[in-house]
Design an enzyme around this catalytic site. Structure first.
Site, mmCIF file in Angstrom:
data_model
loop_
_atom_site.group_PDB
_atom_site.id
_atom_site.type_symbol
_atom_site.label_atom_id
_atom_site.label_comp_id
_atom_site.label_asym_id
_atom_site.label_seq_id
_atom_site.Cartn_x
_atom_site.Cartn_y
_atom_site.Cartn_z
ATOM 1 N N PHE A 6 0.847 -1.188 0.000
ATOM 2 C CA PHE A 6 0.000 0.000 0.000
ATOM 3 C C PHE A 6 0.885 1.243 0.000
ATOM 4 O O PHE A 6 2.086 1.183 0.218
ATOM 5 C CB PHE A 6 -0.920 0.002 1.233
ATOM 6 N N HIS A 7 0.249 2.387 -0.277
ATOM 7 C CA HIS A 7 0.872 3.692 -0.105
ATOM 8 C C HIS A 7 2.085 3.920 -1.007
ATOM 9 O O HIS A 7 3.166 4.279 -0.535
ATOM 10 C CB HIS A 7 1.299 3.902 1.356
ATOM 11 N N PRO A 8 1.973 3.749 -2.324
ATOM 12 C CA PRO A 8 3.128 4.020 -3.192
ATOM 13 C C PRO A 8 3.507 5.493 -3.165
ATOM 14 O O PRO A 8 2.646 6.372 -3.215
ATOM 15 C CB PRO A 8 2.632 3.593 -4.578
#
Length: 620
Positions: free
Chosen positions: A554-556
């Site tokens: 998650f959260h690139p």
């Protein structure tokens, strides 16, 4: 043999459908609808997998899977599962089936009645089909997520004529309340949630597509940027905007806007309470998470749009303010490229954007400022399509939070009461880049995959109310990259050190669950899915290859990173893209390294900083 028949047979085998319950028979149709929303490669892969299992059944029994008795179907899958090399294949196939199955089972069960959702604040949204072929603005913002919304609000409040372009559509809270979770899931996520970072191993990397971006489908967890991270950005990378006192003031403003506060204990749910209990017995620090959800009703559906309107994703909290200040949002609008002109030799300048409607027609918006906030996966692709992707580091430096989950089985029901999707944070290992969070996603929508096939899997699904799930994410040291122009292609290899930290995280989560009273822990490791003691788990982890875990990420961030060194950073310390005037980046791409926490308010504070820098630079 038809593909549909093969898929029906696979679903019936996995779920031990003996015809006695109504809901399993509806799963193939639900699965087909879900696959239709996914990329062609995902649809083809699932159908080929179903055909391969059907062919195996024919080879073993002389009959297709759907024509076998329930017991014979289970024998076929058990024979496949007895071959270690095929276990990852079977588990990959189970993921979409469980999504569809959990939804159908939920719809066939009595549902609690919830109060009517809150009324959404008004937005000035116009579908691209109704937008003129040529228009002008002072600023165009590409993307309506955390960064784009904050930049749009800041510029609009300063009196600029702002247009926000969003590839997705606008969803209302009332729609979230009346549609089943899986239907929302396939529409709210790019590619029906099937975005994958290729590499060793491939990792699922879901990102949102809607007015509000991924803030619509995140958990609502709001961690402030750690001081050590800000110090590194400021001292090592020369990002003056990250000076701690200055950035903390921006974080304060974001928290006020989102109404961030510790989650009240009345809707922590069984997962959260058990996480607190287990951590307390271990002497570990744990606390309810800070979230942007005042008045949360505990529907536990944050990842598919909050059905009560409590979660203050930016389409409810930031974009209404931007629209009140005059900004407008054009939906279903895919930006093809940034338009560039050269008004002086060697100094190109942005002059607007070319945008594609769903029917393929194109319109232009002329503007002297383009704010790119398409997200860490899509911002590099847009810049390349625009001829602005020449910096050698553009698309590199991809940071994500690799994540793994485990579940503990308890003798008493865990779910059933109002609960928060992410409720409690356990920070005992945070100094080592490992963050544990109690999670309770809608059935089938977590990264955890229930073990077994046939009757075993069916029993797990029907007994899921006795499971408590913990998730862990790590601050990665495995920088990846994003390739591609038309469509981004993330590529990411997990380093051995990050793999070891994921195993350590799994060990820590099991400690918490056993300390809270779990009678067994489901590891998520196909070859050893259950353990009853910590020594047994230690033996399993000593032999477990990390690449056999069910990993997601998650959260690139980081693919158009800002910094002082022109050779190392595509974006300068104030958010301006190098090599062209009039282009500012204002999304997670900016962050020069992994923030180590859920990044929404970090991204919003960074976008606020660079938007204010634009106003200062231009004297607005």
């Amino acid at each position: 043999m038809t593909t549909r028949t093969a898929l029906d047979g696979l679903v019936a085998a996995l779920l031990a459908d003996d015809g006695r319950s109504a809901w399993p028979a509806a799963v193939p149709r639900r699965l087909g609808d879900m696959l239709a929303a996914m990329p062609g490669s995902a649809r083809t892969g699932m159908r080929l997998a179903a055909a391969a299992v059907d062919a195996y059944a024919c080879t073993r029994t002389g009959r297709r899977l759907h024509a076998l008795t329930p017991a014979a179907r289970e024998d076929v899958l058990s024979a496949m599962g007895g071959r270690a090399a095929l276990l990852p294949f079977l588990d990959a196939v189970k993921v979409p089936v469980l999504l569809a199955a959990a939804t159908e089972r939920m719809l066939h069960s009595p549902q609690p009645r919830h109060p009517a959702p809150r009324e959404d604040p008004p937005l000035l949204c116009v579908p691209s089909e109704r937008w003129p072929d040529r228009s002008t603005a002072d600023a165009v913002v590409v993307g309506s997520g955390a960064g784009g919304a904050m930049a749009a609000r800041t510029l609009a409040r300063a009196g600029m004529r702002v247009l926000v372009l969003e590839e997705g559509r606008h969803w209302t809270t009332a729609e979230f309340a009346r549609r089943p979770p899986l239907e929302r899931f396939t529409e709210l996520y790019r590619g029906g949630g099937a975005t994958v970072a290729l590499g060793n191993p491939p990792i699922l990397l879901p990102v949102g597509r809607a007015v509000g971006g991924t803030t619509v489908v995140n958990s609502g967890t709001c961690y402030r940027t750690p001081a050590r991270v800000l110090a590194r950005w400021c001292d090592s990378f020369g990002v003056a905007l990250a000076e701690p006192a200055l950035f903390d003031a921006r974080l304060d403003e974001v928290e006020r806007t989102l109404q961030v506060a510790p989650q009240s204990t009345d809707v922590l749910g069984g997962n959260g309470r058990l996480a607190l209990q287990g951590a307390d017995r271990l002497g570990w620090h744990a606390t309810p998470l800070r979230r942007n959800a005042p008045g949360c009703r505990g529907s536990c559906q944050c990842v598919v749009g909050c059905p009560s309107g409590a979660k203050q994703s930016v389409q409810l909290s930031v974009l209404p303010d931007a629209c009140s200040a005059g900004a407008r949002i054009v939906t279903r609008a895919r930006v093809q490229r940034i338009l560039v002109e050269t008004d002086r030799p060697g100094e190109p300048r942005a002059c607007g954007v070319a945008v594609q409607r769903p029917d393929g027609t194109v319109f232009e918006i002329l503007a002297p400022l383009v704010v790119v906030a398409a997200g860490a996966l899509h911002t590099p692709a847009l810049l390349r399509r625009s001829g602005l992707g020449r910096h050698p580091r553009l698309g590199r430096n991809l940071a994500v939070h690799p994540a793994v989950s485990v579940a503990g089985r308890f003798p008493h029901p865990v779910s059933g009461s109002p609960a928060v999707l992410q409720s409690v944070g356990i920070e005992e290992l945070h100094a080592d880049g490992i963050l544990l969070e109690a999670t309770a996603p809608p059935p089938g929508m977590g990264s955890f995959v229930l073990p077994g096939v046939g009757r075993e899997l069916r029993a797990e699904l029907e007994g899921a109310e006795h499971l408590a799930t913990l998730g862990a994410m790590i601050a990665d040291q495995s920088p990846g990259r994003v390739l591609g122009r038309s469509h981004p292609l993330p590529y990411y290899n997990l380093t051995p050190d990050d793999g070891r930290r994921l195993l350590r995280a799994l060990h820590a989560m099991a400690e918490v669950l056993f300390a809270a009273g779990a009678v067994e822990v489901l590891t998520g490791i196909p070859t050893a899915p259950r353990v009853r003691t910590m020594p047994q788990l230690a033996d399993v982890l000593a032999e477990a290859p990390v690449r056999r875990l069910h990993l997601s990420a998650f959260h690139p961030t980081g693919t158009a990173a800002m910094g002082a060194d022109p050779a190392a950073f595509p974006v300068d310390p104030y958010g301006s893209l190098r090599g062209v005037r009039g282009v500012t980046v204002a999304d997670g791409s900016l962050l020069p390294s992994c923030p180590g926490v859920n990044p929404q308010i970090t991204i919003m504070a960074a976008a606020l900083s660079v938007a204010e820098e634009v106003l200062r630079r231009d004297g607005v």
